[in-house]
Design an enzyme around this catalytic site. Structure first.
Site, PDB file in Angstrom:
ATOM      1  NE  ARG A   1       4.854   1.103 -10.255  1.00 46.52           N
ATOM      2  CZ  ARG A   1       3.914   1.770 -10.915  1.00 46.52           C
ATOM      3  NH1 ARG A   1       3.599   1.425 -12.142  1.00 46.52           N
ATOM      4  NH2 ARG A   1       3.302   2.772 -10.336  1.00 46.52           N
TER       5      ARG A   1
ATOM      6  NE  ARG B   1       3.998  17.952 -11.971  1.00 47.73           N
ATOM      7  CZ  ARG B   1       4.706  17.480 -12.986  1.00 47.73           C
ATOM      8  NH1 ARG B   1       4.587  16.227 -13.373  1.00 47.73           N
ATOM      9  NH2 ARG B   1       5.565  18.235 -13.608  1.00 47.73           N
TER      10      ARG B   1
ATOM     11  CE  LYS C   1       4.605   6.279 -14.465  1.00 46.82           C
ATOM     12  NZ  LYS C   1       4.794   7.070 -13.216  1.00 46.82           N
TER      13      LYS C   1
ATOM     14  NE  ARG D   1       1.140   5.873  -5.836  1.00 48.10           N
ATOM     15  CZ  ARG D   1       0.433   6.949  -6.174  1.00 48.10           C
ATOM     16  NH1 ARG D   1      -0.292   7.562  -5.267  1.00 48.10           N
ATOM     17  NH2 ARG D   1       0.459   7.392  -7.400  1.00 48.10           N
TER      18      ARG D   1
ATOM     19  NE  ARG E   1      -4.315   6.256  -8.604  1.00 45.28           N
ATOM     20  CZ  ARG E   1      -3.177   6.216  -9.280  1.00 45.28           C
ATOM     21  NH1 ARG E   1      -3.108   6.743 -10.480  1.00 45.28           N
ATOM     22  NH2 ARG E   1      -2.113   5.646  -8.767  1.00 45.28           N
TER      23      ARG E   1
HETATM   24  P1  ADP Z   1       1.483   5.938 -10.517  1.00 51.49           P
HETATM   25  O1  ADP Z   1       1.793   6.113 -11.965  1.00 51.49           O
HETATM   26  O2  ADP Z   1       0.743   7.109  -9.971  1.00 51.49           O
HETATM   27  O3  ADP Z   1       2.662   5.515  -9.723  1.00 51.49           O
HETATM   28  P2  ADP Z   1      -0.006   3.528 -11.253  1.00 51.49           P
HETATM   29  O4  ADP Z   1      -1.402   3.833 -11.597  1.00 51.49           O
HETATM   30  O5  ADP Z   1       0.945   3.285 -12.367  1.00 51.49           O
HETATM   31  O6  ADP Z   1       0.493   4.714 -10.320  1.00 51.49           O
HETATM   32  O7  ADP Z   1       0.074   2.270 -10.271  1.00 51.49           O
HETATM   33  C1  ADP Z   1      -0.676   2.218  -9.083  1.00 51.49           C
HETATM   34  C2  ADP Z   1      -0.329   0.957  -8.292  1.00 51.49           C
HETATM   35  O8  ADP Z   1      -0.566  -0.210  -9.089  1.00 51.49           O
HETATM   36  C3  ADP Z   1       1.136   0.817  -7.849  1.00 51.49           C
HETATM   37  O9  ADP Z   1       1.403   1.523  -6.659  1.00 51.49           O
HETATM   38  C4  ADP Z   1       1.243  -0.706  -7.689  1.00 51.49           C
HETATM   39  O10 ADP Z   1       0.653  -1.160  -6.508  1.00 51.49           O
HETATM   40  C5  ADP Z   1       0.402  -1.231  -8.839  1.00 51.49           C
HETATM   41  N1  ADP Z   1       1.195  -1.442 -10.078  1.00 51.49           N
HETATM   42  C6  ADP Z   1       0.985  -0.815 -11.273  1.00 51.49           C
HETATM   43  N2  ADP Z   1       1.874  -1.228 -12.193  1.00 51.49           N
HETATM   44  C7  ADP Z   1       2.679  -2.142 -11.556  1.00 51.49           C
HETATM   45  C8  ADP Z   1       3.794  -2.919 -11.963  1.00 51.49           C
HETATM   46  N3  ADP Z   1       4.293  -2.847 -13.221  1.00 51.49           N
HETATM   47  N4  ADP Z   1       4.357  -3.757 -11.061  1.00 51.49           N
HETATM   48  C9  ADP Z   1       3.892  -3.845  -9.805  1.00 51.49           C
HETATM   49  N5  ADP Z   1       2.850  -3.129  -9.351  1.00 51.49           N
HETATM   50  C10 ADP Z   1       2.241  -2.278 -10.211  1.00 51.49           C
END
Ligand code: ADP
Length: 190
Positions: A89, A124, A14, A147, A136
Site C-alpha cells: 500500500r 458501494r 479486491k 481511507r 467494520r
Molecule cells: P480496504 O480494502 O477496504 O481499503 P483493508 O481491509 O484492506 O481495507 O484495510 C483496512 C485498514 O487496515 C487500512 O485502512 C489500514 O489502516 C490498515 N492496513 C491494511 N493493509 C495495510 C497496509 N498494507 N499498510 C498499511 N496499513 C494497512
C-alpha cells in the site's frame, strides 16, 4: 504457482475477486486488513497498537505490515501461490515485497489494478457496511474519506512504480463481478 497483487481503492472489489481466485485457482488470499483485524479481535499487543490507527482510516506503519507479510509468506499454505490484497500500500512496501519475492526465489506473475469510478465507490462501501454481518468501524462516511485520501497520497504512487517496470495491468472494476473475474483470469492465462 501464481503470485499476484490486486490494487485499487477501498471498495474496488479486491477482497471479492481475491476470494473468487482462491476458490477457483486454489491460491491463498493474503489480506493485510483481515490479518490486522484478526490481531485486534484476538487482543494481541500488535492489535492494540494498530486499533486506533485503523479505526481512523490512516495506514499503519510499513514495518508492521511488512513484518506480518514476511511471517505469513513463510507458512506452507502460501506455497500454492498468493493473492496480495491490500498490500503493498506504499512504495516502501512494494520495494520490500520485491525483495522478499526475489529472496524466496519466487516470481510475481501479475500486478493488477482494479480501475473504478470513485464517485460510485462511496455508495458501494456504505452498502457493504449496512448489509455485512461483521461491522467494520472504518466503514463510515468520514473515515471512508480518509481511507480514500490515504489511497491517493500513499498507495496511488505504487502504480507508476509498477507501470514503469511494465508490470502493471488493468481491469475495469465497474463491470459485474463475474466479468471482472474473467478479465483477471485472462491476464493470468487461465
Ligand atoms: P480496504 O480494502 O477496504 O481499503 P483493508 O481491509 O484492506 O481495507 O484495510 C483496512 C485498514 O487496515 C487500512 O485502512 C489500514 O489502516 C490498515 N492496513 C491494511 N493493509 C495495510 C497496509 N498494507 N499498510 C498499511 N496499513 C494497512
Amino acid at each position: 504457482m501464481i503470485n499476484l497483487i490486486l490494487i485499487g481503492p477501498p471498495g474496488a472489489g479486491k477482497g471479492t475477486q481475491a476470494r473468487i481466485l482462491e476458490e477457483r485457482l486454489g491460491l491463498q488470499q493474503l489480506s493485510t486488513g483481515d490479518m490486522l483485524r484478526a490481531e485486534i479481535d484476538a487482543g494481541t499487543p500488535l492489535g492494540l497498537r494498530v486499533k486506533d490507527i485503523m479505526a481512523s482510516g490512516a495506514l499503519v506503519s510499513d514495518d508492521i505490515v511488512i513484518d506480518i507479510i514476511r511471517k505469513r509468506m513463510a507458512e506452507p499454505d502460501c506455497a500454492k501461490g498468493v493473492i496480495f490484497d491490500g498490500f503493498p500500500r506504499t512504495v516502501a512496501q512494494a520495494r520490500a515485497l520485491d525483495e522478499m519475492i526475489i529472496d524466496a526465489g519466487l516470481k510475481l506473475n501479475a500486478v493488477i489494478q482494479i480501475v473504478v469510478d470513485e464517485a460510485k465507490l462511496i455508495g458501494r462501501v456504505l452498502e457493504r457496511a449496512n448489509t455485512s454481518a461483521e461491522k467494520r468501524p472504518d466503514d463510515d462516511p468520514d473515515v471512508l474519506k480518509k481511507r480514500l485520501s490515504a489511497y491517493h497520497a500513499q498507495t496511488a504512487p505504487i502504480l507508476p512504480y509498477y507501470e514503469t517496470a511494465g508490470r502493471l495491468q488493468k481491469v475495469d472494476g465497474m463491470q459485474p463481478i463475474e466479468f471482472v473475474a474473467s478479465q483477471i483470469k485472462t491476464i493470468l492465462g487461465r
